[in-house]
Design an enzyme around this catalytic site. Structure first.
Site, PDB file in Angstrom:
ATOM      1  N   GLY A  10      75.736 -11.876 -31.512  1.00  0.00           N
ATOM      2  CA  GLY A  10      74.851 -12.803 -30.815  1.00  0.00           C
ATOM      3  C   GLY A  10      73.448 -12.252 -30.774  1.00  0.00           C
ATOM      4  N   ALA A  11      72.887 -11.966 -31.955  1.00  0.00           N
ATOM      5  CA  ALA A  11      71.594 -11.279 -32.046  1.00  0.00           C
ATOM      6  C   ALA A  11      70.433 -12.252 -31.884  1.00  0.00           C
ATOM      7  CB  ALA A  11      71.489 -10.544 -33.380  1.00  0.00           C
ATOM      8  N   ALA A  13      67.142 -12.702 -28.883  1.00  0.00           N
ATOM      9  CA  ALA A  13      66.041 -11.817 -28.479  1.00  0.00           C
ATOM     10  C   ALA A  13      66.553 -10.481 -27.935  1.00  0.00           C
ATOM     11  CB  ALA A  13      65.177 -12.526 -27.444  1.00  0.00           C
ATOM     12  N   LYS A  77      75.246 -16.130 -25.540  1.00  0.00           N
ATOM     13  CA  LYS A  77      75.165 -16.771 -24.232  1.00  0.00           C
ATOM     14  C   LYS A  77      76.539 -16.679 -23.572  1.00  0.00           C
ATOM     15  CE  LYS A  77      70.896 -17.860 -24.367  1.00  0.00           C
ATOM     16  NZ  LYS A  77      69.939 -17.182 -23.441  1.00  0.00           N
ATOM     17  N   ALA A 130      62.861 -10.071 -23.131  1.00  0.00           N
ATOM     18  CA  ALA A 130      62.663 -10.286 -24.567  1.00  0.00           C
ATOM     19  C   ALA A 130      62.490 -11.774 -24.837  1.00  0.00           C
ATOM     20  CB  ALA A 130      63.839  -9.743 -25.365  1.00  0.00           C
ATOM     21  N   LYS A 180      71.253  -8.302  -9.558  1.00  0.00           N
ATOM     22  CA  LYS A 180      70.709  -8.947 -10.759  1.00  0.00           C
ATOM     23  C   LYS A 180      71.053 -10.441 -10.752  1.00  0.00           C
ATOM     24  CE  LYS A 180      69.006  -9.224 -14.983  1.00  0.00           C
ATOM     25  NZ  LYS A 180      69.865  -9.099 -16.162  1.00  0.00           N
ATOM     26  N   ASN A 245      57.389 -12.383 -18.996  1.00  0.00           N
ATOM     27  CA  ASN A 245      58.064 -13.104 -20.090  1.00  0.00           C
ATOM     28  C   ASN A 245      58.561 -14.469 -19.635  1.00  0.00           C
ATOM     29  OD1 ASN A 245      59.998 -11.254 -18.577  1.00  0.00           O
ATOM     30  ND2 ASN A 245      61.434 -12.596 -19.622  1.00  0.00           N
ATOM     31  N   SER A 248      65.186 -16.465 -20.009  1.00  0.00           N
ATOM     32  CA  SER A 248      66.111 -16.920 -21.042  1.00  0.00           C
ATOM     33  C   SER A 248      66.453 -18.399 -20.864  1.00  0.00           C
ATOM     34  CB  SER A 248      67.393 -16.078 -21.019  1.00  0.00           C
ATOM     35  OG  SER A 248      68.017 -16.145 -19.745  1.00  0.00           O
ATOM     36  N   GLU A 260      72.743 -21.030 -19.237  1.00  0.00           N
ATOM     37  CA  GLU A 260      73.808 -20.272 -18.574  1.00  0.00           C
ATOM     38  C   GLU A 260      73.903 -20.597 -17.093  1.00  0.00           C
ATOM     39  OE1 GLU A 260      74.182 -16.146 -21.009  1.00  0.00           O
ATOM     40  OE2 GLU A 260      72.291 -16.388 -19.941  1.00  0.00           O
TER      41      GLU A 260
END
Length: 301
Positions: A10-11, A13, A77, A130, A180, A245, A248, A260
């Site tokens: 799952g490459a 960012a 994801k 990212a 988190k 940033n 996601s 998500e």
């Protein structure tokens, strides 16, 4: 202490960021989308942001073989976790290790149901940021990786640190996981709905909304046996101010992709119902994000 092979499954960012840095000293292959893979094969992976470097890392669209002593970083994801692991289930060896580097709650249970405890599965938390700029190009903001404490954690932490990925093993991982989770429940939906970068939601006009989200999460966490810091609101506000940033979730909606939300605010709502705790703010955010998903909203509209 390196592994014979490392796959980043799952490459996008974040996954590409890990794969790039780990490729300095390890045999790494990124598993990603065709356009991203082709760009990397042609020109390498360009990383900008807190570093300026081009990495000539291996990249493929699927895994065909898993050698003995392989580490798989699962960076799909969260809602794609089970499907991604099912596709390689028959290739897994007894000494394969899966490290889940995703947002949300409940991910590990999904993966373990697929592999049926035949291999080691552990979780890690990612605090770096990212963005996927374009195929073959990502932007990275430095952060740290936090691993849950297992027999293999120290080995992975050593490997990551040697490759420039600041990593530590936590003996209070569940608490850090919830910290988190709560931060993500604030940042992701608000930035996605308002179309802004993370630090822009730390505005006085949004203070009651931010802190209301946190209050609901803390109450649900307490019912789950997790005691979070009394000054969590202030801690999260200070953290978010450092993030420049796009979240996601905001990036997902920009691309018309599923988010998500079910593993973040949706999970808080689910657990709240289980414990008979009302979570109206989180419920509202879930509904709004799902509505935006359904309309394929993006930043160009």
């Amino acid at each position: 202490m390196s592994f014979q092979k490392i796959f980043v499954l799952g490459a996008g960012a974040i996954g590409s960021s890990y794969g790039a840095l780990l490729s300095r000293k390890n045999d790494v292959t990124l598993i990603g989308r065709k356009d991203h893979v082709e760009a990397i094969k042609t020109k390498g992976l360009e990383v900008t942001g807190d570093m300026q470097e081009r990495f000539f890392v291996k990249a493929e669209t699927e895994i065909n073989r898993i050698p003995s002593d392989t580490l798989i970083l699962l960076t799909t994801k969260a809602h794609d976790s089970a499907k991604a692991i099912k596709e390689i289930k028959n290739l897994l060896k007894n000494n394969t290790v899966i490290l889940i580097l995703q947002n949300g709650l409940g991910n590990k249970e999904l993966v373990k149901r697929v592999v049926r405890n035949k291999i080691e599965v552990l979780r890690g938390l990612v605090t770096m940021g990212a963005e996927f700029s374009q195929p073959g190009k990502i932007t990275l903001w430095n952060g740290e990786t936090i691993l849950e404490q297992t027999d293999i954690s120290r080995r992975i932490a050593e490997l990551f640190n040697e490759s420039g990925l600041k990593t530590r093993v936590s003996n209070e991982f569940e608490k850090e996981l919830w910290n988190k989770l709560v931060a993500n429940c604030v940042v992701n939906p608000l930035t996605a709905i308002l179309r802004v970068r993370d630090n822009e939601i730390v505005a006085d006009a949004l203070k009651e909304v931010r802190h209301g989200i946190i209050e609901e999460c803390v109450e649900v966490g307490r019912a789950e046996g997790i005691s979070l810091e009394p000054d969590l609101k202030e801690l999260i506000d200070k953290k978010i101010l450092q993030y420049t940033n796009l979240s996601s979730m905001c990036q997902d909606l920009m691309k018309g992709k599923r988010t998500e939300i079910d593993f973040l605010n949706g999970r808080i709502v689910e657990l709240g119902r289980r414990h008979h705790i009302p979570t109206p703010i989180n419920e509202t955010l879930v509904s709004l994000i799902k509505s935006l998903e359904a309309t394929k909203w993006n930043l160009t509209n």
